[in-house]
Design a protein around this motif. Structure first.
Motif, PDB file in Angstrom:
ATOM      1  N   ILE A 145       3.509  19.213   7.369  1.00  0.00           N
ATOM      2  CA  ILE A 145       4.120  18.085   8.085  1.00  0.00           C
ATOM      3  C   ILE A 145       4.163  16.853   7.190  1.00  0.00           C
ATOM      4  O   ILE A 145       5.177  16.163   7.079  1.00  0.00           O
ATOM      5  CB  ILE A 145       3.349  17.778   9.387  1.00  0.00           C
ATOM      6  N   ASN A 146       3.043  16.558   6.524  1.00  0.00           N
ATOM      7  CA  ASN A 146       3.008  15.401   5.639  1.00  0.00           C
ATOM      8  C   ASN A 146       3.998  15.552   4.487  1.00  0.00           C
ATOM      9  O   ASN A 146       4.659  14.587   4.092  1.00  0.00           O
ATOM     10  CB  ASN A 146       1.599  15.193   5.087  1.00  0.00           C
ATOM     11  N   ALA A 147       4.102  16.758   3.940  1.00  0.00           N
ATOM     12  CA  ALA A 147       5.039  16.986   2.841  1.00  0.00           C
ATOM     13  C   ALA A 147       6.469  16.759   3.306  1.00  0.00           C
ATOM     14  O   ALA A 147       7.281  16.148   2.602  1.00  0.00           O
ATOM     15  CB  ALA A 147       4.871  18.396   2.283  1.00  0.00           C
ATOM     16  N   ASN A 148       6.799  17.247   4.502  1.00  0.00           N
ATOM     17  CA  ASN A 148       8.138  17.032   5.048  1.00  0.00           C
ATOM     18  C   ASN A 148       8.435  15.549   5.214  1.00  0.00           C
ATOM     19  O   ASN A 148       9.538  15.087   4.903  1.00  0.00           O
ATOM     20  CB  ASN A 148       8.276  17.737   6.404  1.00  0.00           C
ATOM     21  N   GLU A 149       7.459  14.809   5.700  1.00  0.00           N
ATOM     22  CA  GLU A 149       7.643  13.369   5.897  1.00  0.00           C
ATOM     23  C   GLU A 149       7.902  12.650   4.575  1.00  0.00           C
ATOM     24  O   GLU A 149       8.784  11.804   4.462  1.00  0.00           O
ATOM     25  CB  GLU A 149       6.402  12.775   6.582  1.00  0.00           C
ATOM     26  N   VAL A 150       7.114  12.993   3.559  1.00  0.00           N
ATOM     27  CA  VAL A 150       7.257  12.353   2.250  1.00  0.00           C
ATOM     28  C   VAL A 150       8.600  12.701   1.620  1.00  0.00           C
ATOM     29  O   VAL A 150       9.322  11.827   1.113  1.00  0.00           O
ATOM     30  CB  VAL A 150       6.097  12.766   1.312  1.00  0.00           C
ATOM     31  N   PHE A 151       8.971  13.971   1.664  1.00  0.00           N
ATOM     32  CA  PHE A 151      10.257  14.393   1.099  1.00  0.00           C
ATOM     33  C   PHE A 151      11.421  13.714   1.814  1.00  0.00           C
ATOM     34  O   PHE A 151      12.409  13.325   1.184  1.00  0.00           O
ATOM     35  CB  PHE A 151      10.414  15.907   1.195  1.00  0.00           C
ATOM     36  N   ASP A 152      11.318  13.594   3.114  1.00  0.00           N
ATOM     37  CA  ASP A 152      12.389  12.955   3.879  1.00  0.00           C
ATOM     38  C   ASP A 152      12.570  11.499   3.437  1.00  0.00           C
ATOM     39  O   ASP A 152      13.693  11.038   3.228  1.00  0.00           O
ATOM     40  CB  ASP A 152      12.080  13.013   5.376  1.00  0.00           C
ATOM     41  N   ILE A 207       7.375   4.376   0.993  1.00  0.00           N
ATOM     42  CA  ILE A 207       7.234   5.779   1.416  1.00  0.00           C
ATOM     43  C   ILE A 207       6.236   5.878   2.560  1.00  0.00           C
ATOM     44  O   ILE A 207       6.445   6.585   3.541  1.00  0.00           O
ATOM     45  CB  ILE A 207       6.782   6.661   0.237  1.00  0.00           C
ATOM     46  N   LEU A 208       5.131   5.132   2.453  1.00  0.00           N
ATOM     47  CA  LEU A 208       4.090   5.153   3.484  1.00  0.00           C
ATOM     48  C   LEU A 208       4.631   4.637   4.814  1.00  0.00           C
ATOM     49  O   LEU A 208       4.396   5.233   5.871  1.00  0.00           O
ATOM     50  CB  LEU A 208       2.889   4.313   3.040  1.00  0.00           C
ATOM     51  N   SER A 209       5.398   3.552   4.784  1.00  0.00           N
ATOM     52  CA  SER A 209       5.913   2.966   6.027  1.00  0.00           C
ATOM     53  C   SER A 209       7.033   3.806   6.635  1.00  0.00           C
ATOM     54  O   SER A 209       7.173   3.870   7.854  1.00  0.00           O
ATOM     55  CB  SER A 209       6.420   1.540   5.775  1.00  0.00           C
ATOM     56  N   GLN A 210       7.813   4.474   5.799  1.00  0.00           N
ATOM     57  CA  GLN A 210       8.949   5.240   6.283  1.00  0.00           C
ATOM     58  C   GLN A 210       8.593   6.667   6.694  1.00  0.00           C
ATOM     59  O   GLN A 210       9.294   7.287   7.482  1.00  0.00           O
ATOM     60  CB  GLN A 210      10.033   5.306   5.200  1.00  0.00           C
ATOM     61  N   SER A 211       7.494   7.181   6.161  1.00  0.00           N
ATOM     62  CA  SER A 211       7.192   8.597   6.348  1.00  0.00           C
ATOM     63  C   SER A 211       6.312   8.909   7.552  1.00  0.00           C
ATOM     64  O   SER A 211       6.188  10.060   7.942  1.00  0.00           O
ATOM     65  CB  SER A 211       6.497   9.136   5.091  1.00  0.00           C
ATOM     66  N   HIS A 212       5.652   7.914   8.114  1.00  0.00           N
ATOM     67  CA  HIS A 212       4.741   8.117   9.233  1.00  0.00           C
ATOM     68  C   HIS A 212       3.540   8.989   8.889  1.00  0.00           C
ATOM     69  O   HIS A 212       2.928   9.602   9.767  1.00  0.00           O
ATOM     70  CB  HIS A 212       5.471   8.728  10.443  1.00  0.00           C
ATOM     71  N   VAL A 213       3.217   9.080   7.598  1.00  0.00           N
ATOM     72  CA  VAL A 213       1.980   9.751   7.209  1.00  0.00           C
ATOM     73  C   VAL A 213       0.819   8.920   7.722  1.00  0.00           C
ATOM     74  O   VAL A 213       0.847   7.686   7.650  1.00  0.00           O
ATOM     75  CB  VAL A 213       1.905   9.928   5.681  1.00  0.00           C
ATOM     76  N   SER A 214      -0.212   9.566   8.222  1.00  0.00           N
ATOM     77  CA  SER A 214      -1.250   8.889   8.995  1.00  0.00           C
ATOM     78  C   SER A 214      -2.023   7.815   8.238  1.00  0.00           C
ATOM     79  O   SER A 214      -2.451   6.834   8.820  1.00  0.00           O
ATOM     80  CB  SER A 214      -2.235   9.925   9.559  1.00  0.00           C
ATOM     81  N   SER A 215      -2.240   8.014   6.917  1.00  0.00           N
ATOM     82  CA  SER A 215      -3.076   7.065   6.188  1.00  0.00           C
ATOM     83  C   SER A 215      -2.727   7.052   4.709  1.00  0.00           C
ATOM     84  O   SER A 215      -2.073   7.971   4.196  1.00  0.00           O
ATOM     85  CB  SER A 215      -4.556   7.427   6.351  1.00  0.00           C
ATOM     86  N   GLY A 216      -3.204   6.012   4.015  1.00  0.00           N
ATOM     87  CA  GLY A 216      -3.020   5.913   2.575  1.00  0.00           C
ATOM     88  C   GLY A 216      -3.615   7.087   1.822  1.00  0.00           C
ATOM     89  O   GLY A 216      -2.948   7.682   0.970  1.00  0.00           O
ATOM     90  N   PRO A 217      -4.876   7.457   2.105  1.00  0.00           N
ATOM     91  CA  PRO A 217      -5.470   8.613   1.408  1.00  0.00           C
ATOM     92  C   PRO A 217      -4.672   9.895   1.617  1.00  0.00           C
ATOM     93  O   PRO A 217      -4.541  10.704   0.697  1.00  0.00           O
ATOM     94  CB  PRO A 217      -6.861   8.711   2.029  1.00  0.00           C
ATOM     95  N   ALA A 218      -4.153  10.101   2.835  1.00  0.00           N
ATOM     96  CA  ALA A 218      -3.342  11.291   3.098  1.00  0.00           C
ATOM     97  C   ALA A 218      -2.063  11.256   2.273  1.00  0.00           C
ATOM     98  O   ALA A 218      -1.607  12.292   1.760  1.00  0.00           O
ATOM     99  CB  ALA A 218      -3.005  11.393   4.584  1.00  0.00           C
ATOM    100  N   MET A 219      -1.485  10.057   2.132  1.00  0.00           N
ATOM    101  CA  MET A 219      -0.277   9.905   1.320  1.00  0.00           C
ATOM    102  C   MET A 219      -0.570  10.207  -0.148  1.00  0.00           C
ATOM    103  O   MET A 219       0.196  10.926  -0.821  1.00  0.00           O
ATOM    104  CB  MET A 219       0.259   8.479   1.460  1.00  0.00           C
ATOM    105  N   VAL A 220      -1.662   9.663  -0.662  1.00  0.00           N
ATOM    106  CA  VAL A 220      -2.043   9.908  -2.052  1.00  0.00           C
ATOM    107  C   VAL A 220      -2.244  11.399  -2.284  1.00  0.00           C
ATOM    108  O   VAL A 220      -1.800  11.960  -3.298  1.00  0.00           O
ATOM    109  CB  VAL A 220      -3.327   9.127  -2.416  1.00  0.00           C
TER     110      VAL A 220
END
Length: 460
Positions: free
Chosen positions: A241-248, A260-273
């Motif tokens: 799910i996180n990968a899909n959000e980042v790619f989108d 990317i963090l604001s647009q992707s709805h990934v739950s947190s900075g560490p998860a994004m990293v």
């Protein structure tokens, strides 16, 4: 089927196979990049007897039994009875003391999963037979992190690998060898979708148009490559799910970490990293810093490396519901056609132009070889804004700015003067200006200008 490209890698492997001693080669790269086909081609071209074994995600005994069958066939023997993989490998090392022998262990990481200490077993055999064996051992794998770890000093195989090949996607020029029937501008379009992955490029049908190939292979329900990207990600990433959000987010043009963090709805900075790091290690995403400010973390951008993934997330993933309820031609015309031609392909053309410059630079064909190529960050005091130029090189004389134009109209003197004026307004001082044009030029050659046509780009 004719084998295309990979000339440098083939020459490198043939050189090591020609040595009159034991050698170990390591080949790794992302899935579908053509590692196995490269090795099989080397085996076809070599007169050295060889065993190619694709390791399986199963038990040690199953792998032992499968390899024993190949050994029996290669040496015209009854099937040997081995108790474990160490006995199999010992047999092959002993056999190679009599003659040269190529042994390929493809997807080697699967053996590491099922056989504890297999690296140490190999290290022991390599050392034991080092002075008397003529074995040509090739270890190959798709899990880049795992294969790279074989080169670390804490790994038992450290210092025992003679040749390492990190096989990467082909550039635009080698990719075009798969579809020579198409025009140069259509080659750009095809590369922008299918990139440098041989497996994808072999699927392109020369009897169809670019549009028809895109619909047939990726932009229609049940297409051959429709699920290629998502299945690859699922095999490597647990939190898809996180990968899909980042790619989108990346496919929509957001490249800065905060965006990317604001647009992707990934739950947190560490998860994004975590997901960005994983995608970078998978060689699906790259991290770029401007060549004039490489240590500034705020100016770092993230970009999708794999063209099929970019196309998939920009058009298929985003509009999947629409694609499933519309005729394919209608879907293409409504959601792909205009954006693809006016935004997507021109952006891909910039990548091709960079690759062209790199090709010339490596071959020593530039008047002044450059040491850096990439984006250039600028502050525009006149327009009170900042931004990036996409293609800038730096050499011993200074900077050269390049602009890529994938348009139907030729580039005129007026266009060139306008572009140069915009560059000068930012304060970037260039001693030359380069222009790539799909449709040629009406502008005249000048000492400070480099004019490159699409024909030049595909002339190699």
């Amino acid at each position: 089927m004719k084998f295309l490209g990979r000339e440098q890698e083939r020459e490198k492997l043939h050189r090591v196979l020609g040595k009159n001693c034991q050698t170990v080669s390591l080949i790794y790269g992302r899935r579908r990049v053509g590692k196995s086909e490269l090795i099989k081609q080397i085996l076809r071209e070599s007169d050295i007897p060889g065993i190619y074994y694709e390791c399986k995600q199963t038990t040690e005994l199953h792998n032992v039994d499968s390899l024993a069958v190949l050994i029996a066939g290669q040496f015209n023997l009854p099937k040997p009875a081995f108790e474990n993989m160490e006995e199999v490998l010992e047999f092959l090392f002993q056999r190679s003391c009599q003659e040269k022998l190529i042994i390929v262990l493809d997807e080697y990481s699967y053996l590491r999963d099922c056989i504890k200490g297999i690296d140490s077993i190999l290290q022991s055999l390599i050392d034991k037979y080092g002075d008397i064996s003529f074995i040509k051992l090739i270890l190959c794998g798709s899990y880049v992190d795992i294969m790279k770890s074989l080169l670390y000093n804490e790994n038992p195989l450290y210092g025992r690998v003679d040749v390492t090949i990190h096989l990467k996607p082909m550039d635009y020029f080698e990719s075009a060898l798969f579809y020579p029937e198409f025009s140069d501008d259509d080659k750009v379009r095809l590369y922008s979708v299918f990139g440098g992955i041989p497996y994808y490029n072999r699927l392109i049908d020369p009897t169809l148009t670019v549009r028809e190939n895109m619909i047939e292979l990726i932009a229609s329900p049940g297409a051959r490559l429709e699920n290629e990207v998502s299945m690859y990600l699922k095999s490597e990433i647990s939190r898809i799910i996180n990968a899909n959000e980042v790619f989108d987010a990346l496919s929509r043009g957001f490249s800065k970490y905060s965006d990317i963090l604001s647009q992707s709805h990934v739950s947190s900075g560490p998860a994004m990293v975590d997901v960005l790091d994983k995608l970078i290690r998978m060689e699906m995403v790259e991290k770029q810093a401007p060549i004039n400010d490489e240590n500034n973390r705020k100016k770092v951008g993230y970009y999708i490396l794999d063209n099929l993934s970019l196309f998939y997330y920009r058009y298929v993933f985003r509009y999947l519901s629409q694609m499933n309820v519309m005729e394919t031609e209608v879907f293409y015309d409504r959601y792909i056609r205009e954006d693809f031609e006016t935004k997507y392909v021109p952006h891909a053309f910039e990548t091709i132009c960079k690759q062209y410059l790199v090709r010339l630079n490596r071959r020593g064909l530039l008047e002044e070889p450059f040491e850096k190529i990439g984006k250039y960050y600028y502050d525009d005091p006149v327009g009170k804004r900042n931004g990036e130029f996409d293609i800038v090189t730096k050499d011993s004389k200074g900077y050269i700015f390049y602009e890529a134009k994938f348009r139907r109209e030729p580039v005129s003197e007026e266009m060139i003067r306008e572009e140069i004026g915009q560059v000068e307004n930012t304060g970037l001082c260039c001693y030359k200006y380069g222009f790539f044009s799909m449709s040629g030029f009406t502008a005249k050659e000048e000492e400070y200008l480099i004019l490159i046509t699409l024909k030049d780009v595909y002339a190699g």
